[in-house]
Design an enzyme around this catalytic site. Structure first.
Site, short mmCIF file in Angstrom:
data_model
loop_
_atom_site.label_atom_id
_atom_site.label_comp_id
_atom_site.label_asym_id
_atom_site.label_seq_id
_atom_site.Cartn_x
_atom_site.Cartn_y
_atom_site.Cartn_z
N GLN A 48 4.61 85.04 25.62
CA GLN A 48 3.70 84.53 26.75
C GLN A 48 4.59 84.66 27.94
O GLN A 48 5.68 83.94 28.26
CB GLN A 48 3.29 82.91 26.57
CG GLN A 48 2.76 81.93 27.84
CD GLN A 48 1.58 82.74 28.42
OE1 GLN A 48 1.69 83.23 29.32
NE2 GLN A 48 0.51 82.39 27.70
N SER A 64 -12.25 68.05 32.74
CA SER A 64 -13.22 69.00 32.95
C SER A 64 -13.88 69.37 31.64
O SER A 64 -15.11 69.51 31.20
CB SER A 64 -12.98 70.15 33.61
OG SER A 64 -14.14 71.06 33.56
N LEU A 71 -15.69 76.19 28.43
CA LEU A 71 -16.54 77.30 28.91
C LEU A 71 -16.17 78.67 28.57
O LEU A 71 -17.07 79.41 28.30
CB LEU A 71 -16.77 77.14 30.29
CG LEU A 71 -17.10 75.56 31.00
CD1 LEU A 71 -17.65 75.68 32.38
CD2 LEU A 71 -18.59 75.27 30.26
N GLU A 92 -3.70 80.10 27.29
CA GLU A 92 -2.69 79.02 26.93
C GLU A 92 -3.12 77.87 27.55
O GLU A 92 -2.91 76.46 27.09
CB GLU A 92 -1.29 79.27 27.30
CG GLU A 92 -0.30 77.94 26.64
CD GLU A 92 1.02 78.67 26.37
OE1 GLU A 92 2.12 77.88 26.10
OE2 GLU A 92 1.03 79.80 26.19
N ASN A 126 -2.90 86.54 32.95
CA ASN A 126 -2.26 85.90 33.89
C ASN A 126 -2.27 86.45 35.24
O ASN A 126 -2.40 85.86 36.42
CB ASN A 126 -0.77 85.59 33.27
CG ASN A 126 -0.87 84.43 32.22
OD1 ASN A 126 -0.88 83.54 32.64
ND2 ASN A 126 -0.62 85.00 31.28
N ARG A 129 -5.59 86.02 37.00
CA ARG A 129 -5.73 84.84 37.58
C ARG A 129 -4.81 84.10 38.59
O ARG A 129 -4.89 83.06 38.95
CB ARG A 129 -5.82 83.83 36.16
CG ARG A 129 -6.95 83.89 35.37
CD ARG A 129 -6.78 83.16 33.86
NE ARG A 129 -7.81 83.45 32.94
CZ ARG A 129 -8.98 83.02 33.11
NH1 ARG A 129 -9.28 82.23 33.95
NH2 ARG A 129 -9.76 83.18 32.07
#
Length: 308
Positions: A48, A64, A71, A92, A126, A129
């Protein structure tokens, strides 16, 4: 390994074998199996690239998830020889937040993939995002190159970056640990790091770093100090101000853009890794993005499409 030109999404698309991303709705049922998996059956990804996770952000995401569920599925791959174990590839934050929310199961996409595919997808997700700081990003690239013997050109194709952008990112790893830590913690920017790299002498570079940390120098001020060092062999006493060349008439000073636009300009240059300029004001004006060649133009278009 075949290169993939274009943005990060297209690199991920190639690694997933034709899917459109780490998303259940776009995954091919023939190659990816979507199911609910016991959270305790998922083991961490040792490769990672992201090392830091904000406790506050995880708490918000867990609340959430507690209210609406997960989701978007996480992506996992089967652990060789184990039917009850899956290695996390991407997601993760969602996994950690789901554990924090007390979930027993999590929706997951299960796909067979190589170590290279697993590492590259984790890195690309990653990057998509914007979850990685510049040092984590550079270390992720370095690890892929080291473990799999890739050239920078091959890796650049897989992650949708130009080779020069990839090289500039990895050069941050030549900086000392204190400087890397400062960049990773967001105390200084990658632009500051590149300015420090221009100072060849270790002692002078350390001195400039100390000034940067104590006085909050801007990237431009650091670049000016680095240029002064190249020309004089020592750092300037104060901020460097460029002098007009002899025999040249003094040109009209360009109108300075306001402080908010200057901040936006720095953010854009950092994100796009190229020079940008503004004219006008925040209400109305013109934004110019510079590029050096066709490949650089394609890279910039891919980034802008990704963020649209």
């Amino acid at each position: 390994m075949a290169g993939v030109t274009g943005g990060l999404g297209r690199g991920l698309d190639a690694l997933l074998g034709g899917g459109k991303g780490v998303d259940e709705n776009s995954a091919s049922e023939a190659s990816i199996d979507a199911r609910q998996i016991d959270i305790d059956m998922i083991v961490a990804n040792p490769n990672q690239p992201r090392k830091e996770f904000s406790p506050e952000a995880l708490k918000d995401l867990s609340e959430s998830i507690r209210a609406k569920g997960v989701l978007q599925p996480v992506l996992v791959r089967p652990v060789l020889g184990r039917k009850d174990r899956f290695e996390l590839v991407a997601g993760e934050r969602r996994l950690r937040a789901s554990k924090l929310a007390g979930l027993g199961e999590i929706p997951a996409l299960v796909k067979e993939m190589t170590d290279l595919e697993s590492m590259a997808i984790a890195l690309i997700e990653n990057l998509q995002r914007e979850d990685l700081n510049p040092i984590e990003e550079a270390k992720g690239y370095q690890e892929l190159i080291t473990k799999f013997g890739l050239s920078q050109e091959q890796l650049a194709g897989q992650v949708g970056k130009s080779r020069s952008a990839l090289s500039n990112s990895m050069r941050l790893l030549t900086l000392s640990e204190p400087v890397q830590d400062a960049i990773g913690n967001g105390k200084i920017s990658a632009g500051h790091g590149r300015a420090l790299m221009a100072v060849a002498d270790d002692a002078a570079r350390d001195e400039l770093f100390d000034r940067l940390m104590s006085s909050g120098l801007s990237v431009r001020q650091c670049e000016g100090a680095a240029t002064y060092f190249k020309e004089h062999g020592e750092l300037p006493e104060g901020e460097v101000v460029a002098k007009p060349k002899p025999g040249k008439s003094k040109k009209k000073e360009p109108k300075e853009i306001d402080e908010d636009l200057e901040i936006l300009k720095s953010r854009l240059e950092e994100a796009l890794e190229t020079k940008v300029s503004f004219s006008g004001s925040q209400k109305k004006g013109k934004l110019t993005i510079s590029y050096a060649d066709e490949q650089e133009l394609e890279r910039l278009v891919a980034i802008l499409e990704l963020r649209s």
